[in-house]
Design a protein around this motif. Structure first.
Motif, PDB file in Angstrom:
ATOM      1  N   PRO A   1      10.411  -8.513   1.344  1.00 29.33           N
ATOM      2  CA  PRO A   1      10.388  -7.604   0.190  1.00 29.33           C
ATOM      3  C   PRO A   1      10.375  -8.339  -1.152  1.00 29.33           C
ATOM      4  CG  PRO A   1      11.919  -6.780   1.820  1.00 29.33           C
ATOM      5  CD  PRO A   1      11.475  -8.140   2.288  1.00 29.33           C
ATOM      6  N   ALA A   2      10.929  -9.526  -1.223  1.00 30.79           N
ATOM      7  CA  ALA A   2      10.909 -10.284  -2.474  1.00 30.79           C
ATOM      8  C   ALA A   2       9.473 -10.669  -2.846  1.00 30.79           C
ATOM      9  CB  ALA A   2      11.768 -11.532  -2.346  1.00 30.79           C
ATOM     10  N   ILE A   3       8.680 -11.054  -1.868  1.00 30.79           N
ATOM     11  CA  ILE A   3       7.280 -11.409  -2.127  1.00 30.79           C
ATOM     12  C   ILE A   3       6.486 -10.176  -2.517  1.00 30.79           C
ATOM     13  CG2 ILE A   3       5.159 -12.217  -1.010  1.00 30.79           C
ATOM     14  CD1 ILE A   3       6.845 -14.307   0.411  1.00 30.79           C
TER      15      ILE A   3
ATOM     16  N   GLY B   1       0.804  -1.221   0.000  1.00 24.99           N
ATOM     17  CA  GLY B   1       0.000   0.000   0.000  1.00 24.99           C
ATOM     18  C   GLY B   1       0.831   1.263   0.000  1.00 24.99           C
ATOM     19  N   MET B   2       1.948   1.258   0.731  1.00 24.54           N
ATOM     20  CA  MET B   2       2.816   2.444   0.745  1.00 24.54           C
ATOM     21  C   MET B   2       3.395   2.719  -0.635  1.00 24.54           C
ATOM     22  SD  MET B   2       4.871   2.552   4.353  1.00 24.54           S
ATOM     23  CE  MET B   2       5.498   0.898   4.300  1.00 24.54           C
ATOM     24  N   LEU B   3       3.842   1.680  -1.304  1.00 23.78           N
ATOM     25  CA  LEU B   3       4.408   1.853  -2.641  1.00 23.78           C
ATOM     26  C   LEU B   3       3.354   2.361  -3.621  1.00 23.78           C
ATOM     27  CD1 LEU B   3       6.735   1.422  -4.689  1.00 23.78           C
ATOM     28  CD2 LEU B   3       5.756  -0.840  -5.074  1.00 23.78           C
ATOM     29  N   LEU B   4       2.184   1.748  -3.615  1.00 21.87           N
ATOM     30  CA  LEU B   4       1.138   2.154  -4.552  1.00 21.87           C
ATOM     31  C   LEU B   4       0.563   3.524  -4.219  1.00 21.87           C
ATOM     32  CD1 LEU B   4      -0.603  -1.271  -5.091  1.00 21.87           C
ATOM     33  CD2 LEU B   4       1.024  -0.120  -6.581  1.00 21.87           C
ATOM     34  N   GLU B   5       0.574   3.908  -2.955  1.00 20.59           N
ATOM     35  CA  GLU B   5       0.126   5.245  -2.572  1.00 20.59           C
ATOM     36  C   GLU B   5       1.058   6.312  -3.152  1.00 20.59           C
ATOM     37  OE1 GLU B   5      -2.364   8.064  -0.679  1.00 20.59           O
ATOM     38  OE2 GLU B   5      -2.662   5.919  -0.914  1.00 20.59           O
ATOM     39  N   LEU B   6       2.352   6.022  -3.207  1.00 20.59           N
ATOM     40  CA  LEU B   6       3.289   6.973  -3.821  1.00 20.59           C
ATOM     41  C   LEU B   6       3.000   7.146  -5.310  1.00 20.59           C
ATOM     42  CD1 LEU B   6       6.622   6.001  -2.059  1.00 20.59           C
ATOM     43  CD2 LEU B   6       5.241   8.042  -1.698  1.00 20.59           C
ATOM     44  N   PHE B   7       2.654   6.065  -5.996  1.00 12.95           N
ATOM     45  CA  PHE B   7       2.260   6.176  -7.402  1.00 12.95           C
ATOM     46  C   PHE B   7       0.976   6.997  -7.532  1.00 12.95           C
ATOM     47  CE2 PHE B   7       4.657   2.092  -8.135  1.00 12.95           C
ATOM     48  CZ  PHE B   7       5.644   2.680  -8.890  1.00 12.95           C
ATOM     49  N   TYR B   8       0.037   6.773  -6.623  1.00 11.72           N
ATOM     50  CA  TYR B   8      -1.238   7.487  -6.655  1.00 11.72           C
ATOM     51  C   TYR B   8      -1.024   8.978  -6.421  1.00 11.72           C
ATOM     52  CZ  TYR B   8      -6.073   8.673  -5.519  1.00 11.72           C
ATOM     53  OH  TYR B   8      -7.321   9.240  -5.492  1.00 11.72           O
ATOM     54  N   LEU B   9      -0.153   9.332  -5.501  1.00 13.01           N
ATOM     55  CA  LEU B   9       0.104  10.736  -5.213  1.00 13.01           C
ATOM     56  C   LEU B   9       0.796  11.445  -6.370  1.00 13.01           C
ATOM     57  CD1 LEU B   9       1.243  10.522  -1.489  1.00 13.01           C
ATOM     58  CD2 LEU B   9      -0.913  11.428  -2.367  1.00 13.01           C
ATOM     59  N   GLY B  10       1.470  10.682  -7.223  1.00 16.17           N
ATOM     60  CA  GLY B  10       2.167  11.272  -8.359  1.00 16.17           C
ATOM     61  C   GLY B  10       1.280  11.571  -9.547  1.00 16.17           C
ATOM     62  N   THR B  11      -0.005  11.182  -9.495  1.00 15.29           N
ATOM     63  CA  THR B  11      -0.908  11.450 -10.605  1.00 15.29           C
ATOM     64  C   THR B  11      -1.656  12.746 -10.370  1.00 15.29           C
ATOM     65  OG1 THR B  11      -2.698  10.197  -9.584  1.00 15.29           O
ATOM     66  CG2 THR B  11      -1.243   8.992 -11.086  1.00 15.29           C
TER      67      THR B  11
ATOM     68  N   ALA C   1      -5.727  -2.240  -8.400  1.00 17.30           N
ATOM     69  CA  ALA C   1      -4.311  -2.598  -8.278  1.00 17.30           C
ATOM     70  C   ALA C   1      -3.914  -2.768  -6.816  1.00 17.30           C
ATOM     71  CB  ALA C   1      -3.442  -1.538  -8.940  1.00 17.30           C
ATOM     72  N   ALA C   2      -4.377  -1.890  -5.954  1.00 17.48           N
ATOM     73  CA  ALA C   2      -4.011  -1.958  -4.538  1.00 17.48           C
ATOM     74  C   ALA C   2      -4.574  -3.205  -3.867  1.00 17.48           C
ATOM     75  CB  ALA C   2      -4.489  -0.706  -3.811  1.00 17.48           C
ATOM     76  N   THR C   3      -5.860  -3.479  -4.082  1.00 13.66           N
ATOM     77  CA  THR C   3      -6.458  -4.636  -3.418  1.00 13.66           C
ATOM     78  C   THR C   3      -5.940  -5.947  -4.007  1.00 13.66           C
ATOM     79  OG1 THR C   3      -8.396  -4.462  -4.867  1.00 13.66           O
ATOM     80  CG2 THR C   3      -8.551  -3.439  -2.690  1.00 13.66           C
ATOM     81  N   GLY C   4      -5.774  -6.000  -5.318  1.00 10.24           N
ATOM     82  CA  GLY C   4      -5.262  -7.217  -5.950  1.00 10.24           C
ATOM     83  C   GLY C   4      -3.829  -7.519  -5.569  1.00 10.24           C
ATOM     84  N   THR C   5      -3.007  -6.491  -5.531  1.00 10.50           N
ATOM     85  CA  THR C   5      -1.598  -6.688  -5.172  1.00 10.50           C
ATOM     86  C   THR C   5      -1.450  -7.084  -3.711  1.00 10.50           C
ATOM     87  OG1 THR C   5      -0.988  -5.042  -6.820  1.00 10.50           O
ATOM     88  CG2 THR C   5       0.673  -5.608  -5.200  1.00 10.50           C
ATOM     89  N   ALA C   6      -2.213  -6.453  -2.825  1.00 10.76           N
ATOM     90  CA  ALA C   6      -2.143  -6.815  -1.406  1.00 10.76           C
ATOM     91  C   ALA C   6      -2.641  -8.233  -1.178  1.00 10.76           C
ATOM     92  CB  ALA C   6      -2.951  -5.822  -0.576  1.00 10.76           C
ATOM     93  N   ALA C   7      -3.710  -8.623  -1.877  1.00 15.46           N
ATOM     94  CA  ALA C   7      -4.212  -9.994  -1.743  1.00 15.46           C
ATOM     95  C   ALA C   7      -3.190 -10.998  -2.267  1.00 15.46           C
ATOM     96  CB  ALA C   7      -5.540 -10.142  -2.492  1.00 15.46           C
ATOM     97  N   ALA C   8      -2.546 -10.666  -3.377  1.00 16.11           N
ATOM     98  CA  ALA C   8      -1.525 -11.569  -3.924  1.00 16.11           C
ATOM     99  C   ALA C   8      -0.337 -11.696  -2.977  1.00 16.11           C
ATOM    100  CB  ALA C   8      -1.056 -11.069  -5.284  1.00 16.11           C
ATOM    101  N   ALA C   9       0.100 -10.582  -2.390  1.00 18.17           N
ATOM    102  CA  ALA C   9       1.233 -10.619  -1.466  1.00 18.17           C
ATOM    103  C   ALA C   9       0.900 -11.437  -0.227  1.00 18.17           C
ATOM    104  CB  ALA C   9       1.646  -9.204  -1.082  1.00 18.17           C
ATOM    105  N   ALA C  10      -0.297 -11.239   0.332  1.00 22.90           N
ATOM    106  CA  ALA C  10      -0.704 -12.004   1.510  1.00 22.90           C
ATOM    107  C   ALA C  10      -0.845 -13.485   1.183  1.00 22.90           C
ATOM    108  CB  ALA C  10      -2.009 -11.451   2.071  1.00 22.90           C
TER     109      ALA C  10
ATOM    110  N   VAL D   1       3.807  -6.990  -6.793  1.00 25.07           N
ATOM    111  CA  VAL D   1       3.685  -5.730  -7.534  1.00 25.07           C
ATOM    112  C   VAL D   1       3.944  -5.972  -9.022  1.00 25.07           C
ATOM    113  CG1 VAL D   1       4.775  -3.471  -7.906  1.00 25.07           C
ATOM    114  CG2 VAL D   1       4.200  -4.214  -5.586  1.00 25.07           C
ATOM    115  N   LEU D   2       4.914  -6.788  -9.346  1.00 26.41           N
ATOM    116  CA  LEU D   2       5.193  -7.084 -10.749  1.00 26.41           C
ATOM    117  C   LEU D   2       4.065  -7.868 -11.404  1.00 26.41           C
ATOM    118  CD1 LEU D   2       8.991  -7.953 -10.606  1.00 26.41           C
ATOM    119  CD2 LEU D   2       7.936  -5.928 -11.614  1.00 26.41           C
ATOM    120  N   LEU D   3       3.424  -8.750 -10.654  1.00 27.41           N
ATOM    121  CA  LEU D   3       2.326  -9.539 -11.207  1.00 27.41           C
ATOM    122  C   LEU D   3       1.068  -8.701 -11.428  1.00 27.41           C
ATOM    123  CD1 LEU D   3       2.619 -12.883  -9.204  1.00 27.41           C
ATOM    124  CD2 LEU D   3       3.088 -12.518 -11.624  1.00 27.41           C
ATOM    125  N   PHE D   4       0.824  -7.755 -10.546  1.00 27.61           N
ATOM    126  CA  PHE D   4      -0.421  -6.995 -10.643  1.00 27.61           C
ATOM    127  C   PHE D   4      -0.185  -5.563 -11.058  1.00 27.61           C
ATOM    128  CE2 PHE D   4      -1.922 -10.626  -8.424  1.00 27.61           C
ATOM    129  CZ  PHE D   4      -3.233 -10.747  -8.813  1.00 27.61           C
TER     130      PHE D   4
END
Length: 109
Positions: A99-101, A54-64, A78-87, A106-109
């Protein structure tokens, strides 16, 4: 821990709720990537993965740039799918939240 249908159902319900909240109902900013991903991680039992993604994707969101009523496409998805995939990856591998997971999710979603 195996990922069961209850986790899939929780992820779908939360993703759908924040997608509706984003534009049509309440607009309490629960659909922001940081909040949506952190709650998704909490629902699936891995707050660390949700918060980190969420922190990483929030930075992308703030840049738009949001001009008027236009919103960027699919940032909530993207946020919900990526967090679900990571968990899910964390639960499936049993290696813990790394961090590898997060990077793989993030790369998958």
């Amino acid at each position: 821990m195996n990922v069961g249908w209850t986790q899939v159902a929780l992820a779908c319900l939360w993703g759908g709720m924040v997608a509706v909240e984003r534009k049509a109902f309440l607009q309490a900013m629960l659909s922001r990537p940081l909040v949506a991903a952190t709650f998704m991680g909490a629902l699936l039992g891995d707050v660390g993965s949700g918060l980190s993604v969420g922190m990483l994707l929030e930075l992308f969101y703030l840049g738009t740039a949001n001009l008027g009523a236009s919103l960027p496409e699919n940032d909530t998805l993207a946020a919900t799918g990526t967090a679900a995939a990571a968990a899910t990856l964390t639960a499936a591998t049993g290696a813990g939240s790394t961090p590898a997971i997060w990077s793989l999710a993030v790369l998958l979603f």
